[in-house]
Design a protein around this motif. Structure first.
Motif, PDB file in Angstrom:
ATOM      1  N   PHE A  36      15.908 -13.311   7.950  1.00  0.00           N
ATOM      2  CA  PHE A  36      15.658 -11.937   7.526  1.00  0.00           C
ATOM      3  C   PHE A  36      15.617 -11.051   8.751  1.00  0.00           C
ATOM      4  O   PHE A  36      15.519 -11.542   9.885  1.00  0.00           O
ATOM      5  CB  PHE A  36      14.356 -11.806   6.705  1.00  0.00           C
ATOM      6  CG  PHE A  36      13.109 -12.244   7.414  1.00  0.00           C
ATOM      7  CD1 PHE A  36      12.432 -11.394   8.286  1.00  0.00           C
ATOM      8  CD2 PHE A  36      12.573 -13.512   7.205  1.00  0.00           C
ATOM      9  CE1 PHE A  36      11.270 -11.795   8.929  1.00  0.00           C
ATOM     10  CE2 PHE A  36      11.407 -13.924   7.846  1.00  0.00           C
ATOM     11  CZ  PHE A  36      10.757 -13.066   8.711  1.00  0.00           C
ATOM     12  N   GLY A  39      12.529  -7.926   6.429  1.00  0.00           N
ATOM     13  CA  GLY A  39      11.711  -8.732   5.535  1.00  0.00           C
ATOM     14  C   GLY A  39      12.505  -9.018   4.277  1.00  0.00           C
ATOM     15  O   GLY A  39      13.336  -8.208   3.865  1.00  0.00           O
ATOM     16  N   ILE A  40      12.251 -10.183   3.692  1.00  0.00           N
ATOM     17  CA  ILE A  40      13.054 -10.607   2.538  1.00  0.00           C
ATOM     18  C   ILE A  40      12.922  -9.605   1.386  1.00  0.00           C
ATOM     19  O   ILE A  40      13.909  -9.237   0.746  1.00  0.00           O
ATOM     20  CB  ILE A  40      12.642 -12.027   2.093  1.00  0.00           C
ATOM     21  CG1 ILE A  40      13.002 -13.036   3.196  1.00  0.00           C
ATOM     22  CG2 ILE A  40      13.305 -12.401   0.775  1.00  0.00           C
ATOM     23  CD1 ILE A  40      12.544 -14.459   2.927  1.00  0.00           C
ATOM     24  N   ILE A  41      11.700  -9.138   1.138  1.00  0.00           N
ATOM     25  CA  ILE A  41      11.487  -8.283  -0.035  1.00  0.00           C
ATOM     26  C   ILE A  41      12.197  -6.934   0.119  1.00  0.00           C
ATOM     27  O   ILE A  41      12.883  -6.474  -0.797  1.00  0.00           O
ATOM     28  CB  ILE A  41       9.979  -8.100  -0.322  1.00  0.00           C
ATOM     29  CG1 ILE A  41       9.390  -9.451  -0.771  1.00  0.00           C
ATOM     30  CG2 ILE A  41       9.745  -7.037  -1.398  1.00  0.00           C
ATOM     31  CD1 ILE A  41       7.897  -9.433  -1.034  1.00  0.00           C
ATOM     32  N   SER A  42      12.082  -6.314   1.287  1.00  0.00           N
ATOM     33  CA  SER A  42      12.733  -5.006   1.452  1.00  0.00           C
ATOM     34  C   SER A  42      14.256  -5.152   1.437  1.00  0.00           C
ATOM     35  O   SER A  42      14.963  -4.298   0.889  1.00  0.00           O
ATOM     36  CB  SER A  42      12.257  -4.310   2.727  1.00  0.00           C
ATOM     37  OG  SER A  42      12.709  -4.995   3.867  1.00  0.00           O
ATOM     38  N   GLY A 231      17.406 -15.316   3.464  1.00  0.00           N
ATOM     39  CA  GLY A 231      16.211 -15.342   2.611  1.00  0.00           C
ATOM     40  C   GLY A 231      16.426 -14.545   1.343  1.00  0.00           C
ATOM     41  O   GLY A 231      16.210 -15.040   0.224  1.00  0.00           O
ATOM     42  N   ASP A 234      18.970 -15.870  -1.096  1.00  0.00           N
ATOM     43  CA  ASP A 234      18.438 -16.876  -2.007  1.00  0.00           C
ATOM     44  C   ASP A 234      17.611 -16.255  -3.142  1.00  0.00           C
ATOM     45  O   ASP A 234      17.743 -16.656  -4.297  1.00  0.00           O
ATOM     46  CB  ASP A 234      17.603 -17.899  -1.235  1.00  0.00           C
ATOM     47  CG  ASP A 234      17.296 -19.124  -2.089  1.00  0.00           C
ATOM     48  OD1 ASP A 234      18.262 -19.730  -2.602  1.00  0.00           O
ATOM     49  OD2 ASP A 234      16.116 -19.458  -2.259  1.00  0.00           O
ATOM     50  N   PHE A 321       9.211 -16.308  -5.088  1.00  0.00           N
ATOM     51  CA  PHE A 321       8.546 -15.134  -5.625  1.00  0.00           C
ATOM     52  C   PHE A 321       9.653 -14.130  -5.905  1.00  0.00           C
ATOM     53  O   PHE A 321      10.429 -13.800  -5.019  1.00  0.00           O
ATOM     54  CB  PHE A 321       7.562 -14.589  -4.599  1.00  0.00           C
ATOM     55  CG  PHE A 321       6.898 -13.311  -5.014  1.00  0.00           C
ATOM     56  CD1 PHE A 321       5.812 -13.322  -5.874  1.00  0.00           C
ATOM     57  CD2 PHE A 321       7.370 -12.081  -4.559  1.00  0.00           C
ATOM     58  CE1 PHE A 321       5.203 -12.141  -6.266  1.00  0.00           C
ATOM     59  CE2 PHE A 321       6.760 -10.896  -4.943  1.00  0.00           C
ATOM     60  CZ  PHE A 321       5.675 -10.929  -5.802  1.00  0.00           C
TER      61      PHE A 321
END
Lengths: 370, 125
Positions: A36, A39-42, A231, A234, A321
């Motif tokens: 990443f 970050g993976i979420i952003s 990340g 996936d 998640f």
């Protein structure tokens, strides 16, 4: 510590780019790849909302050519190659005689030949398998080292790419490819991806990857394009319920168990693994892939046990998640009769879950059937 | 309690001691390595830990990690704010992202831990 590990693995032509962008580089299938950046979420949200750019140059590419390329590939792969007219792309798989997966792959129908795109971790194995099983006048060439691959994914992809390509993207439907320039460089461009969003995969000379990458980053500024690592690749694929080799597919699992009969055309005639798959379907499968969501707190991980009451009924193959749903989701092999309420054994705690139909995420921007 | 009094472990926990209570969390380096943190199991008050015991688990999108008690003590409080917003560990690891408070056993030896400068050298090592 990390730099030492990385020194022993291969780097894509964009490696310096990843480092300069602050990417956290990890070893993946023998390659130094960014896990990443921000970050993976952003990064995940960026792809779902506008656009993200991925370096997937580690993937393998082969060319199959020769007068008998079509029948040879028909025998090697599970999907119907004969229906793949020039300009189209097809998702397919290769199986062993026992029906187990060699790999999953994309097949591009090109003038007088086919391009196969395979998983980096399976490249050598696939090449050996293809070489040993090609029939008639057909040869395979490994062009992986001469091929860079950049994926532009997200609802804003078409608008961004249109600014730097000679291709008329309004005439490029889902799962089609075209030869076109991107940032003045020759590429093979397809409307494909692994995220559930509209998007493109751009095959180029590795020496051109930097130019193409920079042009897309620049053109995507208004859409706040961001580089995206493995990340989020996936988490994006898992929200779509897409299978991953090594997780849902391996040499011991067959298409009916993996839920991949839609790419397995039993009616097309013989192919490697067909008899075993037919037999498996006649006998009935004991276990199959299901998607599940956790209702309790926690993140399912590969290998966690899946339970109904106190009975172990299966195991998790992929879990994460889900940034879009805000809860734990996963895929797993469970006994064929199991559906509905489950629990996942997360380090001794039985966390409640229930099966759901795939995909988990249903708001994707893929433009089908255009 | 100033920043310079913060102590660090080789397993990337930090803690600072006030009176006989240590406030403890994950270091900035550790949160950066883990990436987006999505769950922190709330450490339950009253549990006694020996040095090296698992204090709690921290889940990031990509992986799960264990947080160890660097010192012997009793958990007095877990940071309940992390139940609603575990990303505080990412955004403010030394402040709002603290994870637990431990009541230290008598005569705890703190000399084995690194200061900020030593820890910086450790992660670069």
């Amino acid at each position: 510590m990390l730099t030492q590990e990385v020194a022993t693995v291969r780097k894509t032509a964009l490696y310096d780019e990843h480092v300069a962008l602050g990417g956290k580089v990890v070893e993946f299938a023998g390659w130094a790849m960014p896990m990443f950046y921000e970050g993976i979420i952003s990064e995940h949200r960026r792809v779902r909302s506008t656009a993200g750019l991925f370096d997937v140059s580690h993937m393998g590419e082969f060319l199959i050519s020769g007068a008998d390329a079509l029948p040879a590939l028909e025998r090697l792969t599970t999907n119907r190659v004969a229906s793949l007219t020039e300009g189209r792309v097809q998702y397919s798989a290769m199986c062993y005689e026992n029906g187990g997966f060699v790999d999953d792959l994309l097949v591009y129908a090109m003038p007088g030949r086919y391009m196969l795109v395979v998983n980096a971790a399976n490249l050598e194995k696939d090449l050996d398998w293809i070489r040993s099983n090609l029939t008639g006048d057909a040869v395979v060439d490994d062009i992986s080292d001469e091929t860079g691959l950049i994926a532009l994914q997200g609802p804003a992809s078409e608008g961004i790419l249109a600014g730097v390509t000679t291709a008329d993207l309004t005439k490029l439907p889902y799962y089609h490819w075209v030869r076109a320039e991107v940032a003045g460089r020759a590429t093979t461009l397809s409307r494909t991806g692994y995220t559930g969003e509209d998007g493109f995969e751009i095959y180029c000379d590795p020496e051109d990857s930097h130019t193409i990458w920079s042009a897309l980053m620049e053109e995507g500024k208004a859409a706040e394009i961001a580089p995206v690592g493995l990340g989020a690749r996936d988490t994006l694929r898992l929200e779509m319920g897409y299978s991953l080799y090594g997780s849902e597919m391996d040499a011991n699992r067959t298409p009916p168990e993996a839920g991949l009969m839609w790419i397995t055309k039993l009616s097309k005639g013989d192919f490697i693994g067909r008899d075993a798959i037919v037999r498996k379907m006649d006998e009935g499968i004991d276990e199959r892939i299901v998607g599940f969501e956790l209702t309790g707190r926690g993140v399912p991980r590969p290998g966690h046990r899946i339970l109904v009451g106190d009975d172990e009924v299966g195991y998790v193959t992929s879990g994460t998640f889900s940034p879009s749903l805000g809860r734990g989701i996963g895929l797993g092999y469970v006994r064929s009769d199991v559906t509905g309420e489950l629990s996942v054994d997360i380090r001794g705690s039985h966390i409640e879950a229930h099966t759901v139909s795939l995909p988990f995420y249903r708001e994707g921007s893929i433009k089908r059937g255009r | 309690m100033g920043e310079k009094d913060r102590l660090f472990t080789e397993t990337h926990e930090w803690f600072s001691v006030e009176g006989d209570v240590a406030t403890l969390g994950l270091t900035d380096y550790a949160q950066g390595e883990l990436g987006d943190i999505v769950f922190v199991e709330l450490p339950e008050a009253g549990r006694n830990l020996a040095a090296g015991d698992v204090l709690t688990t921290v889940e990031s999108v990509k992986s799960v990690s264990e947080l160890y008690a660097p010192i012997e003590g009793e958990i007095v409080e877990g940071n309940a704010d992390l139940e609603d917003d575990p990303s505080l560990v990412n955004s403010d690891p030394y402040g709002k992202g603290w994870i637990a408070k431990l009541k230290l056993a008598d005569g705890t030896d703190l000399s084995q831990f690194m200061n900020a400068e030593q820890y910086e050298a450790h992660i670069k090592g």
